[in-house]
Design a protein around this motif. Structure first.
Motif, short mmCIF file in Angstrom:
data_model
loop_
_atom_site.label_atom_id
_atom_site.label_comp_id
_atom_site.label_asym_id
_atom_site.label_seq_id
_atom_site.Cartn_x
_atom_site.Cartn_y
_atom_site.Cartn_z
N TYR B 121 0.86 -1.19 0.00
CA TYR B 121 0.00 0.00 0.00
C TYR B 121 0.89 1.25 0.00
N GLY B 122 1.61 1.43 -1.08
CA GLY B 122 2.56 2.54 -1.17
C GLY B 122 3.91 2.15 -0.60
N THR B 123 4.91 2.99 -0.88
CA THR B 123 6.27 2.74 -0.39
C THR B 123 6.48 3.43 0.96
N ALA B 124 7.61 3.13 1.57
CA ALA B 124 8.07 3.87 2.75
C ALA B 124 8.72 5.18 2.28
N ASP B 125 8.99 6.08 3.21
CA ASP B 125 9.56 7.39 2.87
C ASP B 125 11.05 7.24 2.51
N LEU B 126 11.36 7.43 1.24
CA LEU B 126 12.73 7.23 0.73
C LEU B 126 13.73 8.20 1.34
N SER B 127 13.27 9.26 1.95
CA SER B 127 14.22 10.22 2.52
C SER B 127 14.69 9.79 3.91
N GLN B 128 14.05 8.73 4.46
CA GLN B 128 14.42 8.24 5.80
C GLN B 128 15.13 6.90 5.74
N GLY B 129 15.01 6.20 4.66
CA GLY B 129 15.57 4.84 4.53
C GLY B 129 14.98 4.22 3.29
N PRO B 130 15.18 2.91 3.09
CA PRO B 130 14.72 2.28 1.85
C PRO B 130 13.21 2.44 1.64
N ALA B 131 12.83 2.82 0.42
CA ALA B 131 11.42 2.94 0.06
C ALA B 131 10.76 1.56 0.00
N MET B 132 11.53 0.59 -0.46
CA MET B 132 10.98 -0.77 -0.64
C MET B 132 11.97 -1.79 -0.09
N ALA B 174 15.56 11.21 -7.33
CA ALA B 174 16.53 10.50 -6.49
C ALA B 174 17.19 9.37 -7.28
N LEU B 175 16.41 8.66 -8.08
CA LEU B 175 16.98 7.58 -8.92
C LEU B 175 17.99 8.17 -9.91
N ILE B 176 17.64 9.30 -10.50
CA ILE B 176 18.53 9.90 -11.51
C ILE B 176 19.83 10.37 -10.85
N CYS B 177 19.74 10.95 -9.67
CA CYS B 177 20.96 11.29 -8.92
C CYS B 177 21.82 10.05 -8.73
N ALA B 178 21.19 8.99 -8.24
CA ALA B 178 21.96 7.80 -7.88
C ALA B 178 22.57 7.12 -9.11
N PHE B 179 21.83 7.08 -10.22
CA PHE B 179 22.32 6.32 -11.38
C PHE B 179 23.19 7.14 -12.33
N THR B 180 23.11 8.47 -12.26
CA THR B 180 23.93 9.27 -13.17
C THR B 180 25.03 10.04 -12.44
N GLY B 181 24.94 10.12 -11.11
CA GLY B 181 25.94 10.88 -10.38
C GLY B 181 25.71 12.39 -10.39
N ALA B 209 17.89 11.89 0.63
CA ALA B 209 17.58 10.48 0.36
C ALA B 209 18.84 9.64 0.12
N LEU B 210 19.85 10.24 -0.47
CA LEU B 210 21.01 9.43 -0.84
C LEU B 210 21.79 8.97 0.39
N PRO B 211 22.29 9.88 1.26
CA PRO B 211 22.99 9.40 2.45
C PRO B 211 22.10 8.56 3.37
N ALA B 212 20.80 8.89 3.41
CA ALA B 212 19.89 8.11 4.26
C ALA B 212 19.85 6.66 3.83
N ASN B 213 20.25 6.41 2.58
CA ASN B 213 20.24 5.04 2.06
C ASN B 213 21.63 4.52 1.74
N LEU B 229 19.84 -3.08 -8.04
CA LEU B 229 18.62 -3.49 -7.36
C LEU B 229 18.50 -2.80 -6.01
N ARG B 230 19.63 -2.67 -5.31
CA ARG B 230 19.61 -2.04 -3.98
C ARG B 230 19.21 -0.56 -4.11
N VAL B 231 19.76 0.13 -5.13
CA VAL B 231 19.45 1.54 -5.34
C VAL B 231 17.98 1.72 -5.72
N LEU B 232 17.50 0.88 -6.63
CA LEU B 232 16.10 0.93 -7.04
C LEU B 232 15.17 0.76 -5.84
N ALA B 233 15.48 -0.20 -4.98
CA ALA B 233 14.68 -0.44 -3.78
C ALA B 233 14.76 0.76 -2.83
#
Lengths: 348, 348
Positions: B121-132, B174-181, B209-213, B229-233
């Motif tokens: 029922y939705g993801t967790a808050d990605l800014s605090q830890g893993p969304a999934m 957040a995904l674009i930051c993580a995957f493209t730098g 979101a990045l350091p939180a994860n 997979l870890r970044v996507l999650a």
């Protein structure tokens, strides 16, 4: 075009279930379509009709194209046989194809979908003097307007410009120079693909055309319909004049006309100089790789919908834009409002 | 994708009755389609199917969107009732619409065209830890791949990505930051339209979101499928994972997949990190107004076909590109060669 229908269209856009402005350029297209038809929501721009105006050019003798002049007539046969790219694109978007001989250098055998409004067997060399007489120009304008009227009478609700004429990018460049005040070098491109030497020569031929026709070479653009007609006759082609008439005819019928590439853009400059309001009925289908095309569109204040480095002509870029225009109209007719769909709006 | 079919397609393009290269970007699309299907000419990419993956986002609680979370479910109802822009565009291009619930925050009533693969029922808050969790991510990937497989089994020959999820441009950034730098500021946009204060806050949330994860904040992009997979999650959404799976599924079926906007672009980054070859099966439908989208497309090496400042999502930009992709394929199948049409070629 109708200001009241445009205002209604803008207000309606903002009630639809989408963030305001989120359809970008297509929202402007939808508003324009409402203004053209003077009704909101606007009708779907279907069925669509492509008209390919074919003619030859005296300036071909100056060596501005690597293609033999016979290719104009050969491509007309290819269009009527269904074998050209324009036919494939027309099939994709559900448009009919009409080919109009306004000035091919040879007599063409009758073929399905081919109409003859032949004004002359090609133009005179625009770099030496007027390409057309005033009477020829008027005949070609009338032919284009007549084709537009007939296509609308046959039920079409969107017209698309097409062209075929070996060497016609040379005439287009000269028209763009004359109507925008730009210099030959900045608006003369490589057409269907020419080498550096031929490109330099083509620029020189375009540069010669203006003084040879008593057109002030830099900055002074023609004012008034009489001068516009004289410039069109001097450095245009029969298909340019016919396309200008086609655009004027579409406007008279209150039907949108999708402009193809640099040939249509230069013809639309002539049409707008003859009747400034006509620009409101034009949608810029695409931006071609020809540098003069961007100059023409900027002068007309039109933003192209497709920008994929096409440089083929025939109407191909206009055809590709047709589904985008239709999609913009469909939004106005088919999308639910926030109220009707029970979707919450954004918090203020 | 198949190099032999691509070489054949390039050679075939050059025999067709048009100047070489005159179809610009569409020639590359046609060659790509031949490579995807491993046959020249390539099949027409019709019928087309849009799949709209819908999910909610824990990060919505951080106040990154002015829209209430309920709008996700309300728009799903709008899609199944046929009232959204995606429905109008799909009707225009003849595409079917399938809506897939992979993680909407509420239970949805059954509706025609709605499939449930609800993972959470939705993801967790990605800014605090893993969304999934890893397991949720795998389930969403499998759901997307399954939808692709089923749509192809039902006869579709072109898949189009769509998405619905209030706050999903935050996860995309957040995904674009993580995957493209890239840094958060340069890739975080205004989504559906937010004011300056909310935009600054949104950038800050993406930055957190990045350091939180445990993701290195600048420049170090994930290598290998496990880290991908870890970044996507960690910072993705359920619809992002499902779209990544949908793209992988399309590739497995050798069917082209047209990517919509920034949600699809960020999901495709994840898919490409999982399986680099997958990019060959992707066509970038359009470039959205979101700044991160251009960064994602540049990283993937994809050139968008439509560029009209759309920022709606739902698959709308992908749908608009479908006729362009189909037109590119039609050229390969229907246009005559110089020899067959008796058209003279350009002089050397």
């Amino acid at each position: 075009i109708d200001a009241k229908a445009m205002a209604e269209a803008r207000a309606h856009q903002d009630r639809l279930t989408k963030p305001r402005g989120s359809l970008g350029v297509l929202e402007d297209v939808a508003v324009r379509l409402a203004g053209i038809a003077a009704v909101c929501p606007p009708p779907l721009p279907t069925p669509a009709a492509l008209a390919i105006f074919a003619a030859d050019h005296g300036v071909h003798a100056r060596g501005v194209s690597p293609w033999p002049q016979e290719v104009t007539a050969q491509m007309v046969a290819n269009f009527t046989a269904g074998g050209a790219v324009a036919n494939a694109f027309a099939a994709q978007v559900g448009a009919t194809v009409t080919v109009v001989d306004v000035g091919v250098a040879v007599d063409l055998p009758p073929a399905p979908g081919l109409i003859s409004y032949k004004v002359a067997y090609g133009t005179a060399d625009l770099s030496q003097g007027p390409a057309m007489t005033a009477e020829q120009t008027r005949q070609a304008l009338a032919a284009g307007a007549g084709v537009a009227r007939d296509l609308v009478a046959a039920g079409h609700r969107c017209l698309i410009t097409g062209d075929m004429g070996i060497a016609n990018t040379t005439a287009s460049a000269a028209l763009i120079c004359a109507f925008t005040g730009r210099d030959a070098e900045s608006v003369t491109g490589r057409g269907t693909g020419i080498d550096d030497a031929m490109h330099r020569h083509k620029i020189e031929v375009v540069r010669q055309a203006l003084p040879a026709n008593g057109i002030s070479p830099a900055g002074a653009v023609p004012t008034g319909p009489e001068e516009a007609l004289r410039v069109l006759a001097a450095v245009g082609g029969l298909e340019h004049a016919a396309i200008a008439g086609f655009v004027l005819g579409a406007a008279a019928e209150r039907v949108p006309v999708i402009l193809d590439g640099v040939i249509a853009g230069s013809a639309a400059l002539a049409a707008a100089a003859l009747a400034p309001d006509v620009t409101g009925y034009c949608v810029a289908g695409h931006r071609s790789a020809e540098p003069g095309h961007a100059a023409a569109l900027a002068h007309l204040g039109l933003r192209p919908l497709v920008d994929l480095e096409l440089r083929l002509g025939e109407g191909t870029g206009g055809l590709l834009a047709q589904p985008l225009v239709a999609a913009a109209a469909r939004v106005m007719r088919e999308v639910a409002t926030f109220d009707a769909a029970g979707v919450a709006e954004k918090k203020p």
